[in-house]
Design a protein around this motif. Structure first.
Motif, PDB file in Angstrom:
ATOM      1  N   PRO A  15       0.828  -1.215   0.000  1.00  0.00           N
ATOM      2  CA  PRO A  15       0.000   0.000   0.000  1.00  0.00           C
ATOM      3  C   PRO A  15       0.858   1.259   0.000  1.00  0.00           C
ATOM      4  CG  PRO A  15      -0.554  -1.460   1.842  1.00  0.00           C
ATOM      5  CD  PRO A  15       0.680  -2.001   1.234  1.00  0.00           C
ATOM      6  N   ILE A  16       0.358   2.300  -0.662  1.00  0.00           N
ATOM      7  CA  ILE A  16       0.995   3.611  -0.552  1.00  0.00           C
ATOM      8  C   ILE A  16      -0.034   4.570   0.030  1.00  0.00           C
ATOM      9  CG2 ILE A  16       2.828   3.375  -2.245  1.00  0.00           C
ATOM     10  CD1 ILE A  16       1.038   4.513  -4.375  1.00  0.00           C
ATOM     11  N   ARG A  17       0.450   5.596   0.727  1.00  0.00           N
ATOM     12  CA  ARG A  17      -0.428   6.392   1.580  1.00  0.00           C
ATOM     13  C   ARG A  17      -0.670   7.773   0.997  1.00  0.00           C
ATOM     14  NH1 ARG A  17      -0.472   9.479   6.640  1.00  0.00           N
ATOM     15  NH2 ARG A  17       1.706  10.096   6.483  1.00  0.00           N
ATOM     16  N   LEU A  18      -1.926   8.131   0.913  1.00  0.00           N
ATOM     17  CA  LEU A  18      -2.289   9.493   0.518  1.00  0.00           C
ATOM     18  C   LEU A  18      -2.223  10.391   1.745  1.00  0.00           C
ATOM     19  CD1 LEU A  18      -5.310   8.440  -1.646  1.00  0.00           C
ATOM     20  CD2 LEU A  18      -3.564  10.005  -2.480  1.00  0.00           C
ATOM     21  N   THR A  19      -1.551  11.520   1.615  1.00  0.00           N
ATOM     22  CA  THR A  19      -1.471  12.476   2.722  1.00  0.00           C
ATOM     23  C   THR A  19      -2.256  13.732   2.327  1.00  0.00           C
ATOM     24  OG1 THR A  19       0.618  13.114   1.705  1.00  0.00           O
ATOM     25  CG2 THR A  19       0.753  11.802   3.707  1.00  0.00           C
ATOM     26  N   THR A  20      -2.586  14.559   3.293  1.00  0.00           N
ATOM     27  CA  THR A  20      -3.283  15.820   2.982  1.00  0.00           C
ATOM     28  C   THR A  20      -2.228  16.900   2.706  1.00  0.00           C
ATOM     29  OG1 THR A  20      -3.242  16.570   5.268  1.00  0.00           O
ATOM     30  CG2 THR A  20      -5.128  15.191   4.604  1.00  0.00           C
ATOM     31  N   PRO A  21      -2.635  17.974   2.025  1.00  0.00           N
ATOM     32  CA  PRO A  21      -1.686  19.075   1.783  1.00  0.00           C
ATOM     33  C   PRO A  21      -1.086  19.614   3.089  1.00  0.00           C
ATOM     34  CG  PRO A  21      -3.604  19.334   0.376  1.00  0.00           C
ATOM     35  CD  PRO A  21      -3.904  18.184   1.292  1.00  0.00           C
ATOM     36  N   ASP A  22      -1.898  19.718   4.137  1.00  0.00           N
ATOM     37  CA  ASP A  22      -1.369  20.236   5.410  1.00  0.00           C
ATOM     38  C   ASP A  22      -0.323  19.294   6.001  1.00  0.00           C
ATOM     39  OD1 ASP A  22      -2.903  22.447   5.256  1.00  0.00           O
ATOM     40  OD2 ASP A  22      -4.436  21.800   6.712  1.00  0.00           O
ATOM     41  N   GLU A  23      -0.609  17.998   5.919  1.00  0.00           N
ATOM     42  CA  GLU A  23       0.385  17.020   6.419  1.00  0.00           C
ATOM     43  C   GLU A  23       1.693  17.159   5.636  1.00  0.00           C
ATOM     44  OE1 GLU A  23      -2.089  13.082   7.932  1.00  0.00           O
ATOM     45  OE2 GLU A  23      -1.918  13.413   5.790  1.00  0.00           O
ATOM     46  N   ARG A  24       1.558  17.288   4.313  1.00  0.00           N
ATOM     47  CA  ARG A  24       2.775  17.364   3.485  1.00  0.00           C
ATOM     48  C   ARG A  24       3.571  18.624   3.783  1.00  0.00           C
ATOM     49  NH1 ARG A  24      -0.726  15.065  -0.348  1.00  0.00           N
ATOM     50  NH2 ARG A  24      -1.057  17.004  -1.484  1.00  0.00           N
ATOM     51  N   GLU A  25       2.893  19.712   4.029  1.00  0.00           N
ATOM     52  CA  GLU A  25       3.592  20.963   4.362  1.00  0.00           C
ATOM     53  C   GLU A  25       4.444  20.752   5.626  1.00  0.00           C
ATOM     54  OE1 GLU A  25       3.441  23.717   2.411  1.00  0.00           O
ATOM     55  OE2 GLU A  25       4.925  24.627   3.759  1.00  0.00           O
ATOM     56  N   ALA A  26       3.843  20.113   6.629  1.00  0.00           N
ATOM     57  CA  ALA A  26       4.572  19.892   7.890  1.00  0.00           C
ATOM     58  C   ALA A  26       5.734  18.921   7.678  1.00  0.00           C
ATOM     59  CB  ALA A  26       3.599  19.347   8.944  1.00  0.00           C
ATOM     60  N   ILE A  27       5.487  17.880   6.881  1.00  0.00           N
ATOM     61  CA  ILE A  27       6.536  16.872   6.618  1.00  0.00           C
ATOM     62  C   ILE A  27       7.719  17.528   5.885  1.00  0.00           C
ATOM     63  CG2 ILE A  27       7.069  14.784   5.274  1.00  0.00           C
ATOM     64  CD1 ILE A  27       4.003  14.028   5.800  1.00  0.00           C
ATOM     65  N   LEU A  28       7.397  18.361   4.895  1.00  0.00           N
ATOM     66  CA  LEU A  28       8.442  19.012   4.104  1.00  0.00           C
ATOM     67  C   LEU A  28       9.297  19.932   4.980  1.00  0.00           C
ATOM     68  CD1 LEU A  28       9.443  19.296   1.163  1.00  0.00           C
ATOM     69  CD2 LEU A  28       7.909  21.261   0.930  1.00  0.00           C
ATOM     70  N   ARG A  29       8.644  20.648   5.887  1.00  0.00           N
ATOM     71  CA  ARG A  29       9.382  21.550   6.786  1.00  0.00           C
ATOM     72  C   ARG A  29      10.250  20.743   7.752  1.00  0.00           C
ATOM     73  NH1 ARG A  29       8.113  26.815   6.317  1.00  0.00           N
ATOM     74  NH2 ARG A  29       6.544  27.103   4.687  1.00  0.00           N
ATOM     75  N   ARG A  30       9.676  19.631   8.260  1.00  0.00           N
ATOM     76  CA  ARG A  30      10.483  18.784   9.156  1.00  0.00           C
ATOM     77  C   ARG A  30      11.698  18.216   8.431  1.00  0.00           C
ATOM     78  NH1 ARG A  30       5.712  16.774  11.341  1.00  0.00           N
ATOM     79  NH2 ARG A  30       5.767  14.852  10.117  1.00  0.00           N
ATOM     80  N   ALA A  31      11.565  18.024   7.112  1.00  0.00           N
ATOM     81  CA  ALA A  31      12.678  17.472   6.313  1.00  0.00           C
ATOM     82  C   ALA A  31      13.589  18.586   5.795  1.00  0.00           C
ATOM     83  CB  ALA A  31      12.124  16.659   5.138  1.00  0.00           C
ATOM     84  N   HIS A  32      13.411  19.808   6.271  1.00  0.00           N
ATOM     85  CA  HIS A  32      14.246  20.949   5.874  1.00  0.00           C
ATOM     86  C   HIS A  32      14.302  21.106   4.353  1.00  0.00           C
ATOM     87  CE1 HIS A  32      15.584  21.270  10.061  1.00  0.00           C
ATOM     88  NE2 HIS A  32      15.677  19.952  10.035  1.00  0.00           N
ATOM     89  N   PHE A  33      13.171  20.910   3.696  1.00  0.00           N
ATOM     90  CA  PHE A  33      13.045  21.082   2.240  1.00  0.00           C
ATOM     91  C   PHE A  33      14.022  20.194   1.463  1.00  0.00           C
ATOM     92  CE2 PHE A  33      11.497  24.918   4.306  1.00  0.00           C
ATOM     93  CZ  PHE A  33      10.241  25.047   3.738  1.00  0.00           C
ATOM     94  N   ASN A  34      14.388  19.066   2.054  1.00  0.00           N
ATOM     95  CA  ASN A  34      15.244  18.106   1.346  1.00  0.00           C
ATOM     96  C   ASN A  34      14.525  16.759   1.287  1.00  0.00           C
ATOM     97  OD1 ASN A  34      17.100  16.360   0.347  1.00  0.00           O
ATOM     98  ND2 ASN A  34      18.801  17.092   1.612  1.00  0.00           N
ATOM     99  N   PRO A  35      14.032  16.366   0.096  1.00  0.00           N
ATOM    100  CA  PRO A  35      13.261  15.115  -0.010  1.00  0.00           C
ATOM    101  C   PRO A  35      14.015  13.868   0.462  1.00  0.00           C
ATOM    102  CG  PRO A  35      12.941  16.461  -1.956  1.00  0.00           C
ATOM    103  CD  PRO A  35      14.023  17.127  -1.148  1.00  0.00           C
ATOM    104  N   PHE A  36      15.366  13.913   0.468  1.00  0.00           N
ATOM    105  CA  PHE A  36      16.102  12.759   1.008  1.00  0.00           C
ATOM    106  C   PHE A  36      15.763  12.540   2.482  1.00  0.00           C
ATOM    107  CE2 PHE A  36      19.068  13.195  -2.601  1.00  0.00           C
ATOM    108  CZ  PHE A  36      19.213  11.863  -2.951  1.00  0.00           C
TER     109      PHE A  36
END
Ligand code: F0G
Length: 458
Positions: A15-36
């Motif tokens: 399975p792959i997981r759909l996230t909401t835009p708000d979740e993704r915004e928080a995830i991206l910030r936690r990852a310091h704008f680095n997808p790695f």
């Protein structure tokens, strides 16, 4: 039939997981704008790499159970060795845990201060291993490679007049080998023609310089030769691949690409004395010569994968599905490196974001927008990966193109996954002027793209 179907059916799903835009915004910030730095579970479609991400076949999984885990001389080793010898004709076959382990052994032996290693283009780990040894890595790909819209069929070719000029400038004795990366990952996944490999071989022969292949994607390169090179249309891909290896004195391979496995690598060579030294290093840091840092089951999976990858129905589907993505992005007006190459589509992020200068990392900015908008992860190949400061001159290094690579894992995604990517990129392209630039706030001195931290420019 015009429809090219996936030549397999699916027996196991993940399975792959759909996230909401708000979740993704928080995830991206936690990852310091680095997808790695984004946890994979938070990614919907993962186009970060085609490396180690392949789906294995039922025969490969069966091989995993058959794996012989004896320390020395395991049955699985002999199986692996037989398959690789058949495929490449190389007398010395060293298993390693992945491509960069092969590179590290090779360049520790032939590199060193004062040496110069030419290639069409070095991949990032290859360049890093050459430079780590003290040698200089020089990219000599043909100039068409830097023109994204030039549809030259073999944009991975090495520029032989520039190779001659380099040899004249630094002297052949300082060049321990010349490398050809097939396909040319850093230059758009573009293939190298047989004619070009022969021409480079001729130059190397005149100056007694060994020729090595970085053969991670040898099968995709061989299939593109079959499709694009005059006179090759009726040859089995296996024969074309063999001719590529026959023209070389050795090769480094990451089996995580065309080996269709999740881990594994190979170092191949013809020279007995060099192989003896390489075996010593292999034992020192990887493992005994009949397993090289891998389990017997990994060797079985590789032996099977290196055969399956030459199935022409598979290669037809593989190259066609990458081209399908490229053609649809072009139809939506999105600039990519043309023509589509082997394992990935490279979006010309510099052209998508003309409002962002290289020091604001247009590729990385586009990556972040793709994740925010649609949960898609990809990788930057531009000023983050190859930029920085020249240690000798202190000058800022500018790569010629700012790219985002959409690498397609092998046998993992279906056409509707790819259609989703096409739709998402079309929507992003329509609002491209709102993509914001980035600045680096923290980065290590080498291979900084893996762990650099960014913030958005106001
Ligand atoms: N050479 C090329 C051309 C590569 O693309 C890679 C890896 C390597 C060497 C190193 O192999 O990862 O097994 O150590 N490329 C991956 C990529 C990481 O995403 O393109 P490795």
């Amino acid at each position: 039939m015009k429809t090219i179907i996936e030549p397999f059916k699916i027996k196991m799903v993940e399975p792959i997981r759909l996230t909401t835009p708000d979740e993704r915004e928080a995830i991206l910030r936690r990852a310091h704008f680095n997808p790695f730095l984004i946890p994979a579970d938070d990614v919907l479609i993962d186009l970060l790499t085609d490396s180690g991400t392949s789906a294995m076949s039922s025969e490969q999984w069966a091989g995993m159970l058959r794996g012989d885990e004896s320390y020395a001389g395991a049955r699985s080793w002999f199986h692996f060795e037989r398959v690789l010898r058949d495929l490449t004709g190389m007398p010395h076959i060293l298993p390693t845990h992945q491509g960069r382990a092969s590179e590290r052994i090779l360049f520790e032996l032939v590199g060193g201060a004062g040496k110069v290693v030419p290639a069409n283009s070095h991949f990032d780990t290859t360049r890093a291993n050459v430079e780590h040894s003290g040698a200089r890595a020089v990219d000599l790909v043909i100039r068409e490679a830097y023109e994204p819209r030039n549809r030259h069929p073999f944009k991975g070719n090495l520029d032989t007049p520039r190779l001659e000029a380099l040899i004249a400038e630094v002297a052949a004795k300082r060049i321990p080998l010349c490398l050809i990366t097939v396909t040319n990952n850093s230059g758009g996944g573009q293939p190298v023609s047989l004619e070009n490999i022969r021409a480079v071989r001729a130059v190397c022969d005149r100056h007694h310089i060994p020729l090595f292949l970085d053969a991670c994607r040898f099968a995709e390169n061989a299939y593109l030769i079959k499709q694009r090179e005059p006179g090759q249309q009726n040859r089995p891909v296996r024969d074309i691949a063999r001719e590529m290896f026959d023209l070389a004195d050795g090769a480094t391979i990451s089996a995580k690409k065309d080996g269709l496995v999740n881990i594994g690598g190979v170092l191949l060579m013809r020279d007995d004395a060099l192989a003896a030294r390489a075996n010593n290093l292999l034992i020192l840091t990887e493992g005994f010569v009949t397993y090289g840092g891998l389990a017997g089951r990994d060797l079985e999976a590789m032996a099977q994968g290196f055969q399956e990858v030459l199935d022409e129905d598979y290669l037809h589907y593989r190259l066609r599905s990458v081209a399908y993505l490229g053609e649809h992005l072009l139809a939506a007006g999105i600039p990519i490196i043309e023509p589509p190459g082997g394992h990935a589509i490279y979006v010309d992020a510099g052209a998508v974001c003309p409002h962002l200068p290289p020091e604001q990392f247009p590729g990385q900015a586009l990556l972040c927008t793709m994740y925010r908008h649609a949960g898609i992860r990809a990788v930057e190949i531009g000023s983050v990966m190859f930029g920085g400061t020249d240690p000798d001159t202190g000058e800022t290094i500018r790569p010629p193109l700012e790219l985002v690579r959409l690498a397609i894992p092998r046998r993992v995604y279906t056409q509707s996954h790819i259609d989703y990517v096409i739709e998402a990129l079309g929507e992003i392209y329509a609002k491209r002027r709102s993509i914001r630039g980035l600045r680096i706030v923290e980065a290590p001195p080498v291979l900084r793209h893996f762990s650099a931290k960014f913030e958005e420019v106001e």
